[in-house]
Design a protein around this motif. Sequence first.
Motif, PDB file in Angstrom:
ATOM      1  N   THR A  25       0.579  -1.427   0.160  1.00 49.09           N
ATOM      2  CA  THR A  25       0.373  -0.254  -0.058  1.00 49.09           C
ATOM      3  C   THR A  25       0.635   1.140  -0.049  1.00 49.09           C
ATOM      4  O   THR A  25       1.567   1.702   1.157  1.00 49.09           O
ATOM      5  CB  THR A  25      -1.017   0.100   1.387  1.00 49.09           C
ATOM      6  N   GLY A  26       1.045   1.827  -0.785  1.00 47.50           N
ATOM      7  CA  GLY A  26       1.597   3.076  -1.264  1.00 47.50           C
ATOM      8  C   GLY A  26       0.655   4.767  -0.692  1.00 47.50           C
ATOM      9  O   GLY A  26      -0.165   4.338  -0.702  1.00 47.50           O
ATOM     10  N   ILE A  27       1.515   5.185  -0.524  1.00 44.42           N
ATOM     11  CA  ILE A  27       0.549   6.799  -0.166  1.00 44.42           C
ATOM     12  C   ILE A  27      -0.152   7.415  -1.142  1.00 44.42           C
ATOM     13  O   ILE A  27      -1.276   7.882  -0.804  1.00 44.42           O
ATOM     14  CB  ILE A  27       1.890   7.925   0.116  1.00 44.42           C
ATOM     15  N   ASP A  28       0.277   7.043  -2.711  1.00 42.30           N
ATOM     16  CA  ASP A  28      -0.687   7.737  -3.860  1.00 42.30           C
ATOM     17  C   ASP A  28      -1.532   7.176  -3.311  1.00 42.30           C
ATOM     18  O   ASP A  28      -2.484   7.604  -3.441  1.00 42.30           O
ATOM     19  CB  ASP A  28      -0.022   7.175  -4.816  1.00 42.30           C
ATOM     20  N   ALA A  29      -1.943   5.504  -3.560  1.00 46.58           N
ATOM     21  CA  ALA A  29      -3.507   4.835  -2.421  1.00 46.58           C
ATOM     22  C   ALA A  29      -3.789   4.820  -1.049  1.00 46.58           C
ATOM     23  O   ALA A  29      -4.792   5.523  -2.124  1.00 46.58           O
ATOM     24  CB  ALA A  29      -2.798   3.465  -2.384  1.00 46.58           C
ATOM     25  N   VAL A  31      -3.841   8.249  -0.363  1.00 47.97           N
ATOM     26  CA  VAL A  31      -4.117   9.890  -0.659  1.00 47.97           C
ATOM     27  C   VAL A  31      -5.893   9.721  -1.444  1.00 47.97           C
ATOM     28  O   VAL A  31      -7.048  10.657  -1.742  1.00 47.97           O
ATOM     29  CB  VAL A  31      -3.073  10.542  -1.725  1.00 47.97           C
ATOM     30  N   ASN A  32      -5.111   8.030  -3.039  1.00 45.88           N
ATOM     31  CA  ASN A  32      -7.013   8.136  -3.894  1.00 45.88           C
ATOM     32  C   ASN A  32      -7.905   7.653  -3.191  1.00 45.88           C
ATOM     33  O   ASN A  32      -9.299   8.534  -3.102  1.00 45.88           O
ATOM     34  CB  ASN A  32      -6.276   7.485  -5.140  1.00 45.88           C
ATOM     35  N   ALA A  37      -5.203  15.155  -0.544  1.00 43.90           N
ATOM     36  CA  ALA A  37      -4.135  16.196  -0.363  1.00 43.90           C
ATOM     37  C   ALA A  37      -3.475  15.431  -0.050  1.00 43.90           C
ATOM     38  O   ALA A  37      -3.207  14.876   1.143  1.00 43.90           O
ATOM     39  CB  ALA A  37      -4.262  17.587  -1.099  1.00 43.90           C
ATOM     40  N   LYS A  38      -2.008  14.836  -0.737  1.00 42.20           N
ATOM     41  CA  LYS A  38      -0.949  14.304   0.099  1.00 42.20           C
ATOM     42  C   LYS A  38       0.206  15.042   0.888  1.00 42.20           C
ATOM     43  O   LYS A  38       0.388  15.080   2.049  1.00 42.20           O
ATOM     44  CB  LYS A  38       0.545  13.833  -1.186  1.00 42.20           C
ATOM     45  N   TYR A  42       0.476  13.823   4.761  1.00 41.92           N
ATOM     46  CA  TYR A  42       1.926  14.361   5.690  1.00 41.92           C
ATOM     47  C   TYR A  42       1.797  15.150   6.509  1.00 41.92           C
ATOM     48  O   TYR A  42       2.468  15.381   7.442  1.00 41.92           O
ATOM     49  CB  TYR A  42       2.538  15.256   4.643  1.00 41.92           C
ATOM     50  N   LYS A  48       5.133   7.499   6.262  1.00 37.45           N
ATOM     51  CA  LYS A  48       4.205   6.193   5.533  1.00 37.45           C
ATOM     52  C   LYS A  48       4.370   5.755   7.049  1.00 37.45           C
ATOM     53  O   LYS A  48       4.189   5.305   7.904  1.00 37.45           O
ATOM     54  CB  LYS A  48       4.976   5.448   4.418  1.00 37.45           C
TER      55      LYS A  48
END
Length: 187
Positions: A25-29, A31-32, A37-38, A42, A48
């Motif tokens: 699970t990445g940060i982009d997932a 966020v989406n 917003a990213k 943060y 993470k």
Amino acid sequence: MARNLQAHILHTASGLFYSHGIQATGIDAIVNASGVAKMTLYKYFPSKEALVVAYLRKNAQDLLAQIHSGIQAKRIDQTADKLLLVFDEFTKILASPGFRGCPFINAAAEYADPAHPVSQAVAEFYRTLTEMLTELARQAGINKPQQLAGQLVMLISGAIVTEQIHKQGLAMPIAYATAQQLIKLSQ
């Protein structure tokens, strides 16, 4: 509002970490899925790693509260029986839809370095669970309460992993029966 946003991010990330794995699970997932917003993510979780540690601490808090509530709800006088109620709470967890193992065991499998903050959060949970069981064993007049608590934690962990693999609903009842025998032998 800020607290709700932080809780929303943590809730979203928790679901993703548990269902897909932490490393996958990445940060982009996150966020989406959370719709933030990213930079907002943060703002509340500087990395993470901080988000994963928050996820584990929230799980620990919720699980320990569930165990305490389960024990209190039964109003049992025999302290030794309270030790077995812990197994009842884990049985409920293993029977829940979407069960994918223990978040702590899963995290430990993904983070091998014992010095890593995620590994330390896992160890902290198991220390707290062991301390809780040690205190219940002490109250029950168990000869070696810390030893019994360690054995019970091993039974619980083993049952969780077994159920995660086989999904037959048999692991925790077997662990429960074994715990009954251990408690009897320890009194």
